[in-house]
Write an enzyme that holds these catalytic residues in place. Sequence first.
Site, short mmCIF file in Angstrom:
data_model
loop_
_atom_site.label_atom_id
_atom_site.label_comp_id
_atom_site.label_asym_id
_atom_site.label_seq_id
_atom_site.Cartn_x
_atom_site.Cartn_y
_atom_site.Cartn_z
CG HIS A 154 -1.94 0.95 1.39
ND1 HIS A 154 -1.72 2.24 1.79
CD2 HIS A 154 -3.27 0.84 1.17
CE1 HIS A 154 -2.88 2.89 1.81
NE2 HIS A 154 -3.83 2.06 1.43
CG ASP A 212 0.74 -2.48 6.00
OD1 ASP A 212 -0.13 -2.52 6.89
OD2 ASP A 212 0.57 -1.93 4.90
CD GLN A 236 -6.68 -4.41 4.01
OE1 GLN A 236 -7.63 -5.12 4.34
NE2 GLN A 236 -6.84 -3.16 3.64
CE LYS A 276 -7.14 -0.30 6.24
NZ LYS A 276 -7.91 0.39 5.22
CB CYS A 336 -3.80 3.37 -1.54
SG CYS A 336 -4.89 4.76 -1.27
#
Lengths: 414, 135
Positions: A128, A205, A208, A231, A371
């Site tokens: 991202h 990261d 997600q 999220k 993104c």
Amino acid sequence: MVEKVTTINVSKLREDFPVLKRLVNGKPLIYFDNAATSQKPESVIETTDRYYREYNANIHRGIHKLAEEATLAHEEAREKIAKFIHAKHTEEIIFTRNATEAINLVAYSWGRANVGKGDKIVLTIMEHHSNTVPWQLLAQEKGATVEYVKIDNDGMLRLEEVHEIIDEKTKIVCVTQASNVLGTINPVKEIGKVAHRYGAMFLVDAAQSVPHMRVDVRDIDCDFFAFSGHKMLGPTGIGVLHGKSEHLRRMPPFLGGGEMIREVHTTGSLWKDIPYKYEAGTPNIVGAIGLGAAVDYLSKIGMENVYEQEREIAKYAIGRMSEVKDLTLYGPRDIAQRVGVLSFNLGDIHAHDLASILDEDGIAIRSGHHCAQPLMEFLNVPAMSRASFYIYNTREEVDVFINALEKARKLFAR
Amino acid sequence: MSSEIYKDIILDYYRNPRNFGDLPEPDVRAKDSNPLCGDIIEMQLKIKDGRVDDIRFKGKGCAISQASASMLTEAVKGKTLDEIKAMGKPYVLELLGIDPGPTRIKCALLGLKVLKLSVYGYLGQAVTEEVKQLV
């Protein structure tokens, strides 16, 4: 083969989410934009509401009752989050605005002190922008280089490239645990081992992944781990950086100001210990408390169940989507290698047109570059549509979605 | 907002764009993109006696952006440069025959922006804030 039966009662669970009762354009809302942000359960809404109604106060320095309660709730949230991601110490949890700010914290604080001319920063092509741009800025400032691990035709990282690219010059390796476009789950533990073999730091990261699967930062053995609250059923404006305490203690502060200092003199200042050293100014108190409630909600369901439920929906959706003529689905074919993020294109219909047509039927999907422009460039696809699922999505919703795709295809086939 | 915006006429312009391609010797050309979605429009104009003598466009993107650009090229042939400078959002909405709604309006206005950039470029004048903010 025996399929594991999910234990989530989805129709009952849906009652916890007030927004799911909403009609959009006269149709029941079908919310398939969960990779962008999730909806919020009643318990999170109530918890944030109660803070403002009953014990709104600034934290840490107040001596009065409300300040004590607010501080306690804020620090309890930190403990819940530490347990949720299996952190070794609670003080390794630093509250930020979002995953982006968490990654920037590392790039500014650790990065500016440790990356120099000729050093290498290793990313992947599926990152991202939040895990690309901070490193590009750092590299530009320091004269370092950024290299990207590519993917194969199935949307999986080329692990041989991980071994080729990471070397003695590499100072940090930053990889997403789950792609927000392809849905690919990356073998972060293995990649981390390669990074550490060369003495490089390893950042994950997890924006997600944390909302959708059980994560264990000690097992992954990452140095830094970043994710967002919104999220994962929590409020917007709250995110988390987990860092190994030995790094966090050594690194210089990120933002300066109140809350993060022990002593301030005209000649200089002393910092508080972690995590407060990295939390300058009045933090997003209600955000942290709300995220704590979201973690409670997810923990009660169990992350294994969350993962199974979403995998079930994604599997069903992939099956149904493969029946749609002219539909191109991106990412791994193997359901075990992915989360419930399905990016696709339908014939030559532009993603924005498709999103507009689906919106008419109350279906919320995302369209565009997500993104992740380096990935879009690599795949040579200008835009994609994306359906992403969460615990409250159903097969019936997928069926309505498929019908809407057929409708769009016919509309544009004229 | 609904798929009413995908009226036959818009899909027809998207599938069979009028005035698509290049002019042999344009007097001016301009190009711009919508940063939100990456849609691209380029316009080439032939100007004679202060009027649009001929015009072509090229581009990539959604049906709304491409159809509205194509419709615009047909509508402005013979128009004076001052008339084009005076055109705004209502003019494009009238051409489309429908309001695409707040999330898609910028798609519809990209063509007009590029047309205006061409005119200002031809006249050697600074582009106004209003034009810059169209998309």
